[in-house]
Design a protein around this motif. Structure first.
Motif, PDB file in Angstrom:
ATOM      1  N   ARG A  13      98.933  58.971 -87.067  1.00  0.00           N
ATOM      2  CA  ARG A  13      99.214  60.103 -86.179  1.00  0.00           C
ATOM      3  C   ARG A  13      99.329  59.667 -84.729  1.00  0.00           C
ATOM      4  O   ARG A  13     100.249  60.082 -84.013  1.00  0.00           O
ATOM      5  N   PHE A  14      98.392  58.840 -84.280  1.00  0.00           N
ATOM      6  CA  PHE A  14      98.319  58.532 -82.852  1.00  0.00           C
ATOM      7  C   PHE A  14      99.059  57.252 -82.470  1.00  0.00           C
ATOM      8  O   PHE A  14      99.422  57.077 -81.311  1.00  0.00           O
ATOM      9  N   GLY A  15      99.245  56.346 -83.414  1.00  0.00           N
ATOM     10  CA  GLY A  15     100.039  55.151 -83.148  1.00  0.00           C
ATOM     11  C   GLY A  15      99.325  54.025 -82.453  1.00  0.00           C
ATOM     12  O   GLY A  15      99.979  53.135 -81.890  1.00  0.00           O
ATOM     13  N   PHE A  16      97.970  54.019 -82.472  1.00  0.00           N
ATOM     14  CA  PHE A  16      97.291  52.851 -81.904  1.00  0.00           C
ATOM     15  C   PHE A  16      97.524  51.642 -82.803  1.00  0.00           C
ATOM     16  O   PHE A  16      97.889  51.762 -83.978  1.00  0.00           O
ATOM     17  N   SER A  17      97.339  50.461 -82.229  1.00  0.00           N
ATOM     18  CA  SER A  17      97.730  49.235 -82.912  1.00  0.00           C
ATOM     19  C   SER A  17      96.831  48.900 -84.085  1.00  0.00           C
ATOM     20  O   SER A  17      97.299  48.531 -85.163  1.00  0.00           O
ATOM     21  N   VAL A  18      95.520  49.014 -83.885  1.00  0.00           N
ATOM     22  CA  VAL A  18      94.552  48.633 -84.917  1.00  0.00           C
ATOM     23  C   VAL A  18      93.488  49.714 -85.031  1.00  0.00           C
ATOM     24  O   VAL A  18      92.946  50.175 -84.010  1.00  0.00           O
ATOM     25  N   GLY A  19      93.186  50.121 -86.258  1.00  0.00           N
ATOM     26  CA  GLY A  19      92.075  51.027 -86.529  1.00  0.00           C
ATOM     27  C   GLY A  19      91.028  50.315 -87.364  1.00  0.00           C
ATOM     28  O   GLY A  19      91.360  49.680 -88.370  1.00  0.00           O
ATOM     29  N   VAL A  20      89.767  50.408 -86.942  1.00  0.00           N
ATOM     30  CA  VAL A  20      88.679  49.686 -87.593  1.00  0.00           C
ATOM     31  C   VAL A  20      87.577  50.669 -87.964  1.00  0.00           C
ATOM     32  O   VAL A  20      87.218  51.534 -87.163  1.00  0.00           O
ATOM     33  N   VAL A  21      87.042  50.533 -89.182  1.00  0.00           N
ATOM     34  CA  VAL A  21      85.904  51.336 -89.616  1.00  0.00           C
ATOM     35  C   VAL A  21      84.808  50.401 -90.099  1.00  0.00           C
ATOM     36  O   VAL A  21      85.045  49.567 -90.995  1.00  0.00           O
TER      37      VAL A  21
END
Length: 306
Positions: free
Chosen positions: A214-222
């Motif tokens: 949705r937001f288009g950030f480069s990397v998502g980490v959990v």
């Protein structure tokens, strides 16, 4: 590096009587922990924080300096130091009761934040990104930064209990990180708290993937606690690294130390799997110590081989 530095008040033993109890005042605060974690991994770090000149604030300043974190961008203030009273529950997991009103971390003024360059990586996080009025000033500054940018959401429901209210404060940050192709990190508990308010459903990894889309950030980490960590990058590739087994003393600073390990590797190599592995290893290491005591590079390498 910008965000809060505060004192964790941790029980130091059973109460002597009804009049007095025993506590340790530990230098803490998520962004400060990450700054120290990066410095201990031999990275060059400056802490852009508001630090009190009271006794606790001087302790924080000394702790940052002793760990090689620069204070060229820090602001000294007469506002008191923020406090977090720590309780340890099942599995030695930490919960926090915060004392924040009128304290040093959240009074940012636009002229207090430093100019940054494209060569610098700016990391922001935790309560400083959601507590007004300083959060808006910090966001404007981060949005103007010309270089790499990362965010640790680090939800604190004891401060803002309504997920919908919390989401209205986090969502603009995700828009900034999306516009800037930044890195966003959250714990599985953070994601679970915000998921419904954000309008998505599913497991924490699935929710993060939907935020990433949705937001288009480069990397998502959990981070997944003892289960390890998950990440998805701008190619759509994802990675999972299982957790490390340790004898847990407490979980204070685990997510912050994970972020230090992750950023150190990712900034240097851009390798998602290697960064996730280093983050999980660093986070596991700190769980075997009391409080936020991140590993040095040598300690991390020895632990990784064990």
């Amino acid at each position: 590096m910008s965000g809060e530095a505060l004192i964790d008040l941790v029980p130091a033993g059973p109460a002597a009587d009804t009049f007095q109890s025993m506590w340790k005042g530990l230098s803490a605060g998520g962004p400060m922990n990450t700054a120290i974690g990066l410095a201990r991994l031999a990275e060059s770090v400056q802490f852009a924080g508001r630090l009190s000149d009271d006794l606790f604030g001087r302790q924080l300043q000394a702790h940052l300096r002793a760990n090689g974190v620069g204070l060229d961008f820090a602001i000294r203030t007469d506002d008191p130091t923020s406090l977090a009273v720590v309780s340890l529950g099942e599995g030695r997991a930490a919960s926090y009761a915060f004392h924040l009103d009128g304290t040093a971390n959240f009074g940012w003024q636009p002229d207090e934040l430093p100019a940054t360059t494209e060569a610098q990586w700016v990391h922001v996080g935790s309560l400083a990104t959601v507590i007004r009025p300083g959060a808006a000033v910090l966001m404007d500054w981060a949005d103007r930064h010309p270089g790499a940018l990362s965010l640790d959401i680090n939800v604190r429901p004891s401060v803002i209990a309504d997920p919908h209210d919390y989401w209205t404060r986090v969502e603009p940050w995700l828009e900034v990180l999306g516009a800037r192709s930044g890195v966003v990190k959250a714990s599985d508990e953070d994601v679970a708290f915000l998921a419904e308010a954000s309008g998505v459903e599913g497991t924490p990894t699935r929710v993060m993937a939907q935020w990433w889309e949705r937001f288009g950030f480069s990397v998502g980490v959990v981070t997944l606690g003892p289960e390890g960590g998950y990440a998805i990058d701008d190619s759509g590739a994802d990675a999972f690294v299982p957790g490390r087994v340790v004898e847990v003393v407490d979980t204070v600073g685990a997510g912050d130390t994970f972020m230090a390990g992750f950023l150190s590797e990712y900034a240097a190599t851009g390798r998602l799997g290697a960064a996730l592995t280093q983050g999980v290893t660093a986070g596991a290491y700190v769980c075997a110590r009391q409080g936020p005591q991140p590993p040095t590079r040598a300690e991390l390498e020895t632990f990784a081989r064990a």
